[in-house]
Design an enzyme around this catalytic site. Sequence first.
Site, PDB file in Angstrom:
ATOM      1  N   GLY A 156     -24.238 -43.118 -28.122  1.00 20.87           N
ATOM      2  CA  GLY A 156     -24.190 -42.174 -29.231  1.00 20.87           C
ATOM      3  C   GLY A 156     -23.859 -40.767 -28.750  1.00 20.87           C
ATOM      4  O   GLY A 156     -23.100 -40.039 -29.393  1.00 20.87           O
ATOM      5  N   SER A 157     -24.421 -40.389 -27.616  1.00 19.36           N
ATOM      6  CA  SER A 157     -24.168 -39.047 -27.086  1.00 19.36           C
ATOM      7  C   SER A 157     -22.688 -38.848 -26.782  1.00 19.36           C
ATOM      8  O   SER A 157     -22.130 -37.785 -27.064  1.00 19.36           O
ATOM      9  CB  SER A 157     -25.000 -38.812 -25.824  1.00 19.36           C
ATOM     10  OG  SER A 157     -26.377 -38.892 -26.117  1.00 19.36           O
ATOM     11  N   ASN A 204     -33.419 -37.845 -36.723  1.00 19.29           N
ATOM     12  CA  ASN A 204     -34.141 -38.800 -35.886  1.00 19.29           C
ATOM     13  C   ASN A 204     -35.632 -38.504 -35.805  1.00 19.29           C
ATOM     14  O   ASN A 204     -36.421 -39.387 -35.511  1.00 19.29           O
ATOM     15  CB  ASN A 204     -33.545 -38.834 -34.476  1.00 19.29           C
ATOM     16  CG  ASN A 204     -33.304 -37.453 -33.907  1.00 19.29           C
ATOM     17  OD1 ASN A 204     -32.639 -36.616 -34.520  1.00 19.29           O
ATOM     18  ND2 ASN A 204     -33.839 -37.202 -32.739  1.00 19.29           N
ATOM     19  N   GLN A 236     -28.974 -42.730 -36.551  1.00 19.01           N
ATOM     20  CA  GLN A 236     -30.220 -43.211 -37.164  1.00 19.01           C
ATOM     21  C   GLN A 236     -29.975 -43.905 -38.506  1.00 19.01           C
ATOM     22  O   GLN A 236     -30.816 -44.662 -38.976  1.00 19.01           O
ATOM     23  CB  GLN A 236     -31.187 -42.041 -37.382  1.00 19.01           C
ATOM     24  CG  GLN A 236     -31.756 -41.459 -36.095  1.00 19.01           C
ATOM     25  CD  GLN A 236     -32.743 -42.376 -35.393  1.00 19.01           C
ATOM     26  OE1 GLN A 236     -33.369 -43.240 -36.010  1.00 19.01           O
ATOM     27  NE2 GLN A 236     -32.877 -42.210 -34.093  1.00 19.01           N
ATOM     28  N   SER A 239     -24.782 -45.684 -32.367  1.00 19.20           N
ATOM     29  CA  SER A 239     -25.213 -46.132 -31.050  1.00 19.20           C
ATOM     30  C   SER A 239     -25.815 -47.526 -31.140  1.00 19.20           C
ATOM     31  O   SER A 239     -26.482 -47.853 -32.119  1.00 19.20           O
ATOM     32  CB  SER A 239     -26.252 -45.151 -30.498  1.00 19.20           C
ATOM     33  OG  SER A 239     -26.829 -45.667 -29.321  1.00 19.20           O
ATOM     34  N   GLY A 240     -25.606 -48.339 -30.114  1.00 22.75           N
ATOM     35  CA  GLY A 240     -26.085 -49.717 -30.146  1.00 22.75           C
ATOM     36  C   GLY A 240     -27.592 -49.873 -30.045  1.00 22.75           C
ATOM     37  O   GLY A 240     -28.198 -50.668 -30.766  1.00 22.75           O
ATOM     38  N   HIS A 241     -28.210 -49.080 -29.151  1.00 23.60           N
ATOM     39  CA  HIS A 241     -29.607 -49.399 -28.823  1.00 23.60           C
ATOM     40  C   HIS A 241     -30.614 -49.015 -29.898  1.00 23.60           C
ATOM     41  O   HIS A 241     -31.791 -49.360 -29.794  1.00 23.60           O
ATOM     42  CB  HIS A 241     -29.996 -48.812 -27.460  1.00 23.60           C
ATOM     43  CG  HIS A 241     -30.227 -47.336 -27.424  1.00 23.60           C
ATOM     44  ND1 HIS A 241     -31.485 -46.799 -27.434  1.00 23.60           N
ATOM     45  CD2 HIS A 241     -29.379 -46.292 -27.367  1.00 23.60           C
ATOM     46  CE1 HIS A 241     -31.395 -45.476 -27.371  1.00 23.60           C
ATOM     47  NE2 HIS A 241     -30.119 -45.145 -27.325  1.00 23.60           N
ATOM     48  N   THR A 246     -12.201 -49.529 -18.593  1.00 23.94           N
ATOM     49  CA  THR A 246     -12.192 -50.952 -18.935  1.00 23.94           C
ATOM     50  C   THR A 246     -13.337 -51.240 -19.895  1.00 23.94           C
ATOM     51  O   THR A 246     -14.474 -50.822 -19.668  1.00 23.94           O
ATOM     52  CB  THR A 246     -12.316 -51.807 -17.658  1.00 23.94           C
ATOM     53  OG1 THR A 246     -11.233 -51.441 -16.799  1.00 23.94           O
ATOM     54  CG2 THR A 246     -12.250 -53.287 -17.974  1.00 23.94           C
ATOM     55  N   CYS A 288     -36.113 -37.637 -26.465  1.00 21.53           N
ATOM     56  CA  CYS A 288     -35.277 -36.729 -25.682  1.00 21.53           C
ATOM     57  C   CYS A 288     -36.014 -35.452 -25.337  1.00 21.53           C
ATOM     58  O   CYS A 288     -35.753 -34.822 -24.336  1.00 21.53           O
ATOM     59  CB  CYS A 288     -34.015 -36.376 -26.460  1.00 21.53           C
ATOM     60  SG  CYS A 288     -33.382 -37.762 -27.364  1.00 21.53           S
TER      61      CYS A 288
END
Length: 392
Positions: free
Chosen positions: A72-73, A153, A181, A201-203, A239, A325
């Site tokens: 995400g960052s 968030n 979020q 973002s995935g996580h 890649t 964070c």
Amino acid sequence: MGRFVYADNAATTPVSQSVIDAMAPCFASAWGNPSSLHSKGREAKALLDGARERIARVFACEASEIYFTSCGSESDNWAIKGAALRGKKKGRTHIVTTVIEHPAVLNTCRALEKEGFTVTYVGVDGDGVVDMQALEAAITENTAVVAVMYANNEIGTLQPIERICALAHAKGALMFTDAVQAVGNVKIDLSALPVDMLAMSGHKIHAPKGVGMLFIRKGVVIGNLIDGGGQERRHRAGTENLPYIVGLAKAIEDADEQLADMPRVAAMRDRLIEALTAIPYSRLNGHRTERLPGNVNVGFECIEGESMLLLLDMKGICASTGSACSSASLEPSHVLLAIGVPHEKAHGSIRLSISHETTEEDIDYIIESLVPIVARLREMSPLWEEIVKNGK
Ligand SMILES: *Cc1c(COP(=O)(O)O)cnc(C)c1O
């Protein structure tokens, strides 16, 4: 073994079994480089294309509008720096954002200020909703990009993104939203929402850490952040992280299905909010209704958030004081300060972020654990003694 309740889903989420299962073949057999022309490469390329198409279907956009990134960052950095680079060429050297953005946006803007861009940080009201009048006044013909997060968030407040898009576009500026979020919690339909760029973002949605994406609408041109090979249509070299990209696609599909479960999550959220704000000298942080279905953020006077966290942790409950964070710093949350929580009270807040995996029993357990913790910590507080004595 004691009970374990994970209520920190805004910090990260466990990788779901369905995502692990989707990724497994990419490690075991489909390990080719999607850019290779031979059969091993074509096998990987087919999986990459398939992931992009499945994501596009969920968000109602085109596959060619999706760019995979490392997090995400990175997506936040790319959108804002890329738009700034592009804007500069057209004489637009101004950026508009808000005071409650994630550090990935705020510190990107600060970095651009050092490069000669000017940035307007628009304030929010007591619920965390952006000041629309100030926002409208801030956007000019010199504005390259307007960056406003979809959902906060820390306090969960949702922003009127469609209306903000209209203000940005009226002045010819690009509109970017950090939806990290929001994805998985609210429906995102990019055929209706007129943003130019959207980050996720995935996580935060049960995919692994280290994968994200940036949606860039067709026709929108921004500069590159990572130059190199021809991957991602020459706009983001490196890649492709095929296993994680395939995992991300699965997580996005699962999250879209789980949206149906969000009214139940929101009802648990409301029950938790009611129980915690029934404690005297407490306050809900963030908007009561325009709020992420899984976000609870409550402040308690005369208590240190960190002490609450430690005692909750001993009960097997994972929560947070705000954002992972900033929890390493002793500075109070910039978001709580922005919504008007006084400095000395900003330390007494905790965030509980629940998900579709949370149960009613989990909520009961959080309530029956936290209420006595607040009472116990207050008993030890000289400040609390003062309040009780004075009956304020
Ligand atoms: C977590 C988060 C990010 C950063 O995403 P990473 O993948 O951890 O880099 C950005 N914005 C918001 C709103 C977030 O919650």
